[in-house]
Write an enzyme that holds these catalytic residues in place. Structure first.
Site, mmCIF file in Angstrom:
data_model
loop_
_atom_site.group_PDB
_atom_site.id
_atom_site.type_symbol
_atom_site.label_atom_id
_atom_site.label_comp_id
_atom_site.label_asym_id
_atom_site.label_seq_id
_atom_site.Cartn_x
_atom_site.Cartn_y
_atom_site.Cartn_z
ATOM 1 N N ASP A 36 0.995 -1.163 0.108
ATOM 2 C CA ASP A 36 0.174 0.265 -0.088
ATOM 3 C C ASP A 36 1.013 1.285 -0.049
ATOM 4 O O ASP A 36 2.254 1.162 0.224
ATOM 5 C CB ASP A 36 -0.945 -0.238 1.041
ATOM 6 C CG ASP A 36 -0.166 -0.146 2.580
ATOM 7 O OD1 ASP A 36 0.873 0.449 2.609
ATOM 8 O OD2 ASP A 36 -0.897 -0.274 3.616
ATOM 9 N N SER A 37 0.349 2.457 0.145
ATOM 10 C CA SER A 37 1.146 3.630 -0.060
ATOM 11 C C SER A 37 2.204 3.796 1.078
ATOM 12 O O SER A 37 3.208 4.284 0.954
ATOM 13 C CB SER A 37 0.273 4.859 -0.038
ATOM 14 O OG SER A 37 -0.433 5.046 0.876
#
Length: 80
Positions: A36-37
């Site tokens: 994910d980010s």
């Protein structure tokens, strides 16, 4: 593959807690590796620390695959 890829592969495996054998140049960070980010940010930071390169945030956001990161890091290291 070369030493640089092996270093990147090891860092990705450690940060994402996955097996190194699942990481190829064509692996997508989000799609294939489940990043994910936040994972991506931590990975970029680890790469900068470990490999001694600087990766601007806007450039890091463009990394879709391991190959994208590898090519950028390789170019940065060769320009030094």
């Amino acid at each position: 593959m070369d030493e640089l890829f092996n270093q990147i592969q090891k860092l990705i495996a450690e940060k994402l807690e996955i097996d190194e054998s699942k990481i190829t140049l064509d692996s997508s960070f989000r799609g294939d590796l489940g990043a994910d980010s936040l994972d991506t940010y931590e990975l970029v930071y680890a790469i900068e620390e470990e490999l001694g390169v600087s990766i601007p945030d806007e450039k890091a956001n463009e990394f879709e695959t391991v190959r994208d990161a590898y090519n950028f890091i390789k170019a940065e290291k060769e320009s030094k």
